[in-house]
Design a protein around this motif. Structure first.
Motif, PDB file in Angstrom:
ATOM      1  N   THR A  18     104.982 -12.887  93.004  1.00  0.00           N
ATOM      2  CA  THR A  18     103.861 -12.186  93.634  1.00  0.00           C
ATOM      3  C   THR A  18     103.851 -10.709  93.266  1.00  0.00           C
ATOM      4  OG1 THR A  18     104.039 -13.725  95.501  1.00  0.00           O
ATOM      5  CG2 THR A  18     102.682 -11.783  95.821  1.00  0.00           C
ATOM      6  N   VAL A  19     105.044 -10.100  93.232  1.00  0.00           N
ATOM      7  CA  VAL A  19     105.128  -8.696  92.816  1.00  0.00           C
ATOM      8  C   VAL A  19     104.662  -8.544  91.374  1.00  0.00           C
ATOM      9  CG1 VAL A  19     106.693  -6.760  92.393  1.00  0.00           C
ATOM     10  CG2 VAL A  19     107.003  -8.184  94.426  1.00  0.00           C
ATOM     11  N   ALA A  20     105.122  -9.439  90.496  1.00  0.00           N
ATOM     12  CA  ALA A  20     104.753  -9.364  89.082  1.00  0.00           C
ATOM     13  C   ALA A  20     103.256  -9.569  88.885  1.00  0.00           C
ATOM     14  CB  ALA A  20     105.538 -10.412  88.285  1.00  0.00           C
ATOM     15  N   ILE A  21     102.676 -10.504  89.614  1.00  0.00           N
ATOM     16  CA  ILE A  21     101.232 -10.740  89.521  1.00  0.00           C
ATOM     17  C   ILE A  21     100.469  -9.519  90.023  1.00  0.00           C
ATOM     18  CG2 ILE A  21      99.326 -12.091  90.502  1.00  0.00           C
ATOM     19  CD1 ILE A  21     101.131 -14.539  90.387  1.00  0.00           C
ATOM     20  N   SER A  22     100.937  -8.905  91.098  1.00  0.00           N
ATOM     21  CA  SER A  22     100.270  -7.720  91.646  1.00  0.00           C
ATOM     22  C   SER A  22     100.241  -6.594  90.615  1.00  0.00           C
ATOM     23  CB  SER A  22     100.976  -7.253  92.917  1.00  0.00           C
ATOM     24  OG  SER A  22     100.970  -8.255  93.908  1.00  0.00           O
ATOM     25  N   VAL A  23     101.384  -6.344  89.976  1.00  0.00           N
ATOM     26  CA  VAL A  23     101.451  -5.284  88.969  1.00  0.00           C
ATOM     27  C   VAL A  23     100.571  -5.630  87.769  1.00  0.00           C
ATOM     28  CG1 VAL A  23     102.976  -4.083  87.349  1.00  0.00           C
ATOM     29  CG2 VAL A  23     103.756  -4.549  89.686  1.00  0.00           C
ATOM     30  N   THR A  24     100.600  -6.888  87.346  1.00  0.00           N
ATOM     31  CA  THR A  24      99.796  -7.310  86.196  1.00  0.00           C
ATOM     32  C   THR A  24      98.308  -7.176  86.489  1.00  0.00           C
ATOM     33  OG1 THR A  24     101.539  -8.880  85.560  1.00  0.00           O
ATOM     34  CG2 THR A  24      99.373  -9.175  84.558  1.00  0.00           C
ATOM     35  N   GLU A  25      97.901  -7.572  87.699  1.00  0.00           N
ATOM     36  CA  GLU A  25      96.489  -7.446  88.067  1.00  0.00           C
ATOM     37  C   GLU A  25      96.080  -5.977  88.178  1.00  0.00           C
ATOM     38  OE1 GLU A  25      94.084  -9.644  88.350  1.00  0.00           O
ATOM     39  OE2 GLU A  25      95.413 -11.255  87.726  1.00  0.00           O
ATOM     40  N   TRP A  26      96.991  -5.123  88.623  1.00  0.00           N
ATOM     41  CA  TRP A  26      96.701  -3.691  88.658  1.00  0.00           C
ATOM     42  C   TRP A  26      96.510  -3.143  87.241  1.00  0.00           C
ATOM     43  CZ3 TRP A  26     100.261   0.251  86.956  1.00  0.00           C
ATOM     44  CH2 TRP A  26      99.751   1.545  87.125  1.00  0.00           C
ATOM     45  N   LEU A  28      99.413 -11.471  70.617  1.00  0.00           N
ATOM     46  CA  LEU A  28      98.074 -11.414  71.213  1.00  0.00           C
ATOM     47  C   LEU A  28      97.620  -9.981  71.511  1.00  0.00           C
ATOM     48  CD1 LEU A  28      98.319 -14.393  73.759  1.00  0.00           C
ATOM     49  CD2 LEU A  28      97.154 -14.362  71.545  1.00  0.00           C
ATOM     50  N   ARG A  29      98.496  -9.011  71.230  1.00  0.00           N
ATOM     51  CA  ARG A  29      98.212  -7.593  71.473  1.00  0.00           C
ATOM     52  C   ARG A  29      97.961  -7.297  72.958  1.00  0.00           C
ATOM     53  NH1 ARG A  29      94.227  -6.088  66.323  1.00  0.00           N
ATOM     54  NH2 ARG A  29      95.718  -6.698  64.692  1.00  0.00           N
ATOM     55  N   GLN A  30      98.714  -8.003  73.784  1.00  0.00           N
ATOM     56  CA  GLN A  30      98.660  -7.780  75.234  1.00  0.00           C
ATOM     57  C   GLN A  30     100.069  -7.386  75.707  1.00  0.00           C
ATOM     58  OE1 GLN A  30      95.720  -7.831  76.845  1.00  0.00           O
ATOM     59  NE2 GLN A  30      94.785  -8.324  74.871  1.00  0.00           N
ATOM     60  N   ARG A  31     100.540  -6.263  75.197  1.00  0.00           N
ATOM     61  CA  ARG A  31     101.941  -5.879  75.412  1.00  0.00           C
ATOM     62  C   ARG A  31     102.234  -5.484  76.853  1.00  0.00           C
ATOM     63  NH1 ARG A  31     101.565  -2.345  69.846  1.00  0.00           N
ATOM     64  NH2 ARG A  31     101.245  -4.145  68.464  1.00  0.00           N
ATOM     65  N   TYR A  32     101.229  -5.076  77.593  1.00  0.00           N
ATOM     66  CA  TYR A  32     101.459  -4.701  78.992  1.00  0.00           C
ATOM     67  C   TYR A  32     101.828  -5.907  79.854  1.00  0.00           C
ATOM     68  CZ  TYR A  32      99.948   0.114  78.319  1.00  0.00           C
ATOM     69  OH  TYR A  32      99.875   1.434  77.938  1.00  0.00           O
ATOM     70  N   LEU A  33     101.584  -7.113  79.328  1.00  0.00           N
ATOM     71  CA  LEU A  33     102.008  -8.312  80.062  1.00  0.00           C
ATOM     72  C   LEU A  33     103.530  -8.386  80.169  1.00  0.00           C
ATOM     73  CD1 LEU A  33      99.600 -11.009  78.550  1.00  0.00           C
ATOM     74  CD2 LEU A  33      99.455  -9.930  80.798  1.00  0.00           C
ATOM     75  N   LEU A  34     104.215  -7.718  79.259  1.00  0.00           N
ATOM     76  CA  LEU A  34     105.677  -7.737  79.288  1.00  0.00           C
ATOM     77  C   LEU A  34     106.220  -7.060  80.541  1.00  0.00           C
ATOM     78  CD1 LEU A  34     106.464  -6.867  75.554  1.00  0.00           C
ATOM     79  CD2 LEU A  34     106.236  -9.107  76.629  1.00  0.00           C
ATOM     80  N   ILE A  35     105.462  -6.145  81.116  1.00  0.00           N
ATOM     81  CA  ILE A  35     105.919  -5.468  82.342  1.00  0.00           C
ATOM     82  C   ILE A  35     106.040  -6.481  83.471  1.00  0.00           C
ATOM     83  CG2 ILE A  35     105.336  -3.719  84.068  1.00  0.00           C
ATOM     84  CD1 ILE A  35     103.947  -2.149  81.856  1.00  0.00           C
ATOM     85  N   GLY A  36     104.994  -7.290  83.667  1.00  0.00           N
ATOM     86  CA  GLY A  36     105.053  -8.319  84.696  1.00  0.00           C
ATOM     87  C   GLY A  36     106.138  -9.339  84.420  1.00  0.00           C
TER      88      GLY A  36
END
Length: 332
Positions: A279-287, A165-173
């Motif tokens: 919650t931490v993962a969602i916070s980073v992803t939303e950031w 999906l070319r959303q590689r930053y989702l892997l961080i969360g």
């Protein structure tokens, strides 16, 4: 005859009634949320903005702004609903703090032999009476979804989908949720050294508190549910995803109790640890989303839909195969 039958099957009857109650509750919750939640959120948002404008005109607030401009700006930003760095981030931090306090309270109760421990022993004894029940096979399959092997497979499949999906930053969360929760659980088990229930069905060699299966269910599968909700454009669909995710987490958590792999408080502790890291993962992803690294409104074509469904079917078949080849033999 009926009273005797009920007496002989009290745990099974209690479990059946419990899940009937849970299903009814979730169905009602879904109906209420689909019907009333969206307009209610809009109403709350409107009242919140009206309150901010009213307070902004208050003499006391104006005096505070003139006297302590830096402090006023900081507090004002914390309650700004218009961007992620305002009220959303504030609520996420409050949520994390509250979960930490709940976990500390649970640890204190477990370690100091409070009534919750007596409840643990009682529930474990009741679950032991269900070891010959036909429910066992179903819950062995359910517990397999959160096994180490399946967790790694689900992570890999999710990573591939995010890459496609070319959303590689989702892997961080994703990595924060899974690795963070796993490391925290391992550390907690090492510190608290709580033994598992005596009548354990599938032998484990690690300590009991908190439940790793419950933790990874909330952290990993919860994060996947969050991604599905964020990518969905329809509120009713988002509610259904949330309700299904909650029921799935309940099933896996209960599987650990029914199989006597864990005490009730172990599962509750796992839920809290998983909730914290989710919650931490969602916070980073939303950031990351707020700074433009993630795009939620993407064009879904037929190949993407096929990929999702094939992945879900593949994970289901893999779980069934894993349970048959590895978990069921442990019963004999």
């Amino acid at each position: 005859m009926l009273p005797t039958l009920i007496q002989d099957n009290q745990p099974l009857l209690a479990v059946s009634l419990l899940f009937l109650f849970i299903i009814v509750l979730l169905v009602v919750l879904q109906y209420v949320m689909v019907r009333y939640a969206e307009p209610l959120f809009r109403q709350i948002r409107r009242y919140w903005l009206m309150l901010r404008r009213y307070l902004g005109q208050s003499a006391a607030v104006i005096a505070l702004k003139n006297t302590h401009p830096t402090g006023y700006h900081f507090l004002s930003q914390r309650f700004d609903i218009r961007h992620f760095y305002g009220l959303p981030l504030t609520l996420l931090f409050v949520g994390m703090g509250y979960i930490v306090l709940l976990f500390i309270g649970l640890v204190e109760d477990v370690m100091t032999v409070q009534p919750i421990v007596a409840m643990d022993y009682f529930v474990s004894a009741q679950m032991s009476r269900l070891h010959d029940s036909s429910l066992i096979k179903f819950f062995i399959v359910m517990t397999s979804f959160a096994s180490t092997v399946m967790t790694v497979l689900v992570m890999l499949v999710t990573a591939v989908i995010c890459w496609v999906l070319r959303q590689r930053y989702l892997l961080i969360g994703l990595l924060i949720a899974t690795i963070g929760s796993t490391a925290f659980t391992f550390l907690s088990k090492t510190i608290y050294h709580r033994a598992r229930p005596i009548d354990i069905l599938l032998v484990e060699h690690t300590y009991s508190f908190p439940s790793g299966h419950a933790t990874i269910t909330i952290a990993l599968y919860g994060f996947i549910a969050y991604l599905l909700i964020r990518f969905s454009q329809h509120f009713s669909q988002q509610v259904r995803i949330f309700v299904v995710a909650v029921f799935f987490a309940i099933l896996i958590g209960f599987s650990r109790i029914l199989l006597n792999e864990h005490y009730l408080s172990d599962v509750l502790g796992g839920y809290l640890v998983g909730g914290l890291w989710l919650t931490v993962a969602i916070s980073v992803t939303e950031w990351l989303s707020a700074i433009g690294k993630i795009t939620w409104r993407i064009e879904w074509d037929t190949s993407h839909s096929y990929l999702l469904w094939l992945s879900a079917v593949g994970i289901l078949l893999s779980t069934l195969t894993y349970a048959k080849l590895y978990q069921f033999p442990l019963l004999s």
